[in-house]
Design an enzyme around this catalytic site. Structure first.
Site, PDB file in Angstrom:
ATOM      1  N   TYR A 119       0.856  -1.200   0.000  1.00 28.10           N
ATOM      2  CA  TYR A 119       0.000   0.000   0.000  1.00 28.10           C
ATOM      3  C   TYR A 119       0.884   1.239   0.000  1.00 28.10           C
ATOM      4  CZ  TYR A 119      -3.205   3.593   1.777  1.00 28.10           C
ATOM      5  OH  TYR A 119      -3.940   4.737   1.949  1.00 28.10           O
ATOM      6  N   GLU A 207      -3.695   7.384  -3.808  1.00 25.21           N
ATOM      7  CA  GLU A 207      -3.626   6.122  -3.080  1.00 25.21           C
ATOM      8  C   GLU A 207      -3.398   5.002  -4.087  1.00 25.21           C
ATOM      9  OE1 GLU A 207      -7.313   4.955  -1.139  1.00 25.21           O
ATOM     10  OE2 GLU A 207      -6.227   4.614   0.728  1.00 25.21           O
TER      11      GLU A 207
END
Lengths: 401, 296
Positions: A119, A207
């Site tokens: 991530y 993101e």
């Protein structure tokens, strides 16, 4: 302003971030062609991804009953069938609400075999007033859940805006993510590209979830940004004309688009009491006080500091287009603006729209007596509220009656 | 006394010739505020309303008039530059009214201000009022866009992220016959110059401030940080209100900083922090003044 995954990936790829091979399309035929050429280039699995401004696409369901807004296929024919089922249909996910979103574009891309999911995000850290890079070894999951359960697996690197992201910081994140050998340089390059995209586009959030380690055709590990979510900062769009073109009006609520044309800040909610207020803080507080007295606000609406007659009329028209609305509360603290001007605007808006719903008006401030007189002499049925509490109580009662 | 500004503070206005800046300069002059200079590059040597001298730079304006504070009304694209011009000139106080400044500009401004002597209030704020002793509080210092007449000289400090909610609180106090020492709007942006906590500390140290109203809203954690400090350090009663309990998560409610994201910055968490710190929580925005007065 939110943008689509395919738009975000184009901005990222232009700054050296590796994304899966593929392309965006609007027809099932085009989807088949893209898939056929990807297969010819050696891809064995093809991802077809619905492009809407909402998460949870993979687990979403189309109103037609077709399951999955993101799917994997092996052949160009399967891609064609899947794309036909998605395009022009409404996808409902946990983030879209029951009304769902119409899918008009798809990404068709190679789906590499994933070794590990990571991530990566860039956002503003409000505490330090600086950009922060957030990374985690737990990719492909909801990051809030990771933060709650295993906060030690989230790494943060605060950026000094005077020098920007330094290479050592990018390498440190790469190492924290467990990358070793050649992957450290690859990771640092990708992280730098993501940060550059954030800074150069005046983004508020980027993101990458998941950021994937895959095995390339040369049998070596590679880093690929498999998904990308990005929002741009509204206040900076005045100096980003090319990015402004990425706005997709199809993703915005029609009433909110209409409101923005009149410089009104309107957000539709699901209650029955509409409100029209000057100032964002007072508008939020008005919603809160409606709820406090047992009602439910139908919207947030800030007409701004210098609301004109045209704006007030437009505001009424927008409010009345919401079929759930059963009553209206106008709450104006006219500090500098003349309450009588507002009152005149309200009276003419009510006449113009032929509005029949209960209307409670609370006026306070500059020239308030003249404003109240204008409303009283307008011949309209307007309930006057003395304070916010009084007005909120009255509108809740009127709607309940 | 008061905090940040007194009726004697000599104020300059950056962007005095723009429509917005001009209108509010007129109102401040009518209120009795010492507006001693204006700054509009290229218009140096002219006068605003035949009275206030205009200069090309902040530095010149300070040197010629002794101004120590500036109110900024320039458009968003020029605001970061205007703030840093005031900082470089060595002003004590810069109050930036401008709404819509890109966050990336404010990130750089804050970095550039590290170690500087200037205090920045705002941006995207109504400004500061220290009420005067005249009719409708005239004779005070009004920097920004607040309506002057709703104030009354007295001993309550008000600090808020929202303009009209500040007016609401001030008007409630004044209507009950209770005056204010200073009212500070710190602004609704996610990156601002002065926090709730900074202002609360000043009120705590100001002998003329006897009680404080703190108004917050969803987004960020500045209210929680202020509450944490108040719990063990504040010697004065504090009442508060948080706007946005009914705001849907992920949506920006007008103010750039008013957003619940990733489950953070909720009204419930802030109200909880207020209660834990002994801050009197107003159940509704109609009760901000009465909640404080009950505690005093």
């Amino acid at each position: 302003m939110n943008i689509h995954e395919y738009q975000a990936k184009e901005l990222l790829a232009a700054r050296g971030v590796v994304i899966p091979r593929g392309s965006v399309c609007e027809t099932a035929e085009h989807a088949r062609e893209i898939a056929a050429s990807l297969i010819a280039e050696g891809e064995t699995l093809i991802a077809v991804k619905s492009q809407i401004h909402a998460g949870g696409r993979g687990k979403g369901t189309f109103k037609s009953g077709y399951k999955g807004g993101v799917k994997l296929f092996k052949t160009a024919e399967e891609v064609h069938a899947g794309a036909s089922a998605m395009l022009g249909n409404v996808l409902v996910t946990k983030q879209t609400g029951p009304e769902g979103r119409l899918v008009r574009k798809l990404i068709v891309a190679g789906a590499p075999a994933i070794e590990k999911e990571l991530y990566l995000a860039v956002l503003l850290d409000r505490g330090s007033s600086r950009p922060v890079i957030m990374a985690s070894t737990e990719g492909g999951m909801d990051i809030e859940e990771v933060a709650a359960r295993t906060p030690e697996r989230i790494f943060k690197e605060t950026i000094d805006p005077a020098v920007g992201l330094m290479p050592y910081q990018a390498r440190r994140i790469a190492v924290q993510l467990g990358l070793r050998g050649d992957l450290i340089a690859q990771g640092a390059k990708l992280i730098t590209g993501v940060y550059r995209t954030w800074a150069e586009t005046d983004a508020s959030l980027i993101e990458i979830n998941p950021l994937c380690i895959i095995i390339g055709a040369d049998a070596k590990p590679k880093l690929v940004a498999l998904d990308a979510k990005m929002s741009l900062e509204d206040n900076a769009l005045f100096r980003q004309p090319t990015l402004l073109e990425l706005r997709d009006l199809g993703e915005e609520a029609p009433l909110e688009i209409e409101a923005s044309k009149f410089n009104l800040n309107y957000i539709k909610l699901d209650g029955t009491i509409a409100c029209l207020v000057n100032g964002a803080g007072l508008a939020m507080a008005t919603m809160d006080i409606i709820q406090h007295f047992g009602g439910r606000p139908a919207n947030f609406l800030d007409v701004g500091g210098g609301a004109s007659k045209e704006q007030v009329t437009a505001a009424f028209r927008i409010i009345l287009q919401d079929p759930n609305v059963k009553g209206i509360l106008v709450n104006i603290f006219g500090g500098i603006m003349d309450c009588n001007v507002i009152a005149t605007g309200i009276a003419s808006a009510v006449k113009e729209t032929g509005m029949k719903l209960p209307l409670v008006v609370r006026l306070e401030g500059n020239n308030v007596q003249a404003g109240k007189r204008t409303l009283a002499e307008s011949g309209l049925t307007i309930i006057s509220g003395d304070s916010m509490a009084d007005a909120a109580r009255k509108v809740v009662q009127a709607v309940a009656a | 006394m008061s905090i940040l500004v007194t009726p004697q503070t000599r104020v300059l206005v950056q962007g005095i010739t723009g429509a917005f800046g001009a209108r509010h300069t007129q109102l401040s002059l009518a209120y009795g505020t010492q507006i001693v200079a204006g700054v509009t590059p290229g218009k140096g040597g002219q006068k605003f309303e035949d009275t206030v001298p205009i200069f090309d730079t902040v530095e010149q304006a300070m040197k010629e008039t002794g101004a120590t504070a500036s109110a900024i009304f320039v458009p968003p694209g020029f605001a970061a530059d205007a703030i840093l011009e005031g900082v470089a000139a060595g002003l004590d106080l810069v109050v930036c009214i401008t709404e819509g400044i890109p966050v990336s500009d404010m990130i750089k401004v804050k970095r550039a201000m590290t170690g500087s002597r200037t205090r920045l209030i705002g941006p995207n704020c109504p400004g500061i009022v220290t009420p005067g002793e005249g009719k409708d509080s005239s004779g005070g210092c009004r920097m920004g866009i607040s309506p002057g007449y709703i104030h009354k000289q007295g001993n309550i400090g008000v600090v808020s992220r929202s303009g009209t909610l500040t007016y609401e609180a001030v008007w409630q106090l004044t209507s009950l016959g209770v005056g204010q020492s200073t009212c500070v709007g710190i602004g609704g942006d996610p990156v601002n110059g002065t926090s709730h906590l900074d202002v609360i500390k000043m009120f705590n140290d100001d002998p003329e401030t006897h009680g404080i109203i703190m108004i917050g809203e969803i987004g960020g954690s500045a209210e929680e940080e202020a509450a944490e400090w108040i719990k063990s350090n504040c010697r004065k009663p504090v009442a508060g209100f948080i706007a946005g309990a009914t705001a849907p998560p992920g949506r920006r409610m007008g103010h750039a900083g008013a957003i619940v994201s990733g489950g953070k910055g909720t009204a419930a968490a802030k109200i909880e922090a207020f209660k834990a710190a002994g801050i009197g929580v107003a159940e509704t925005p109609s009760e901000m003044a009465s909640t404080l007065l009950k505690m005093m």
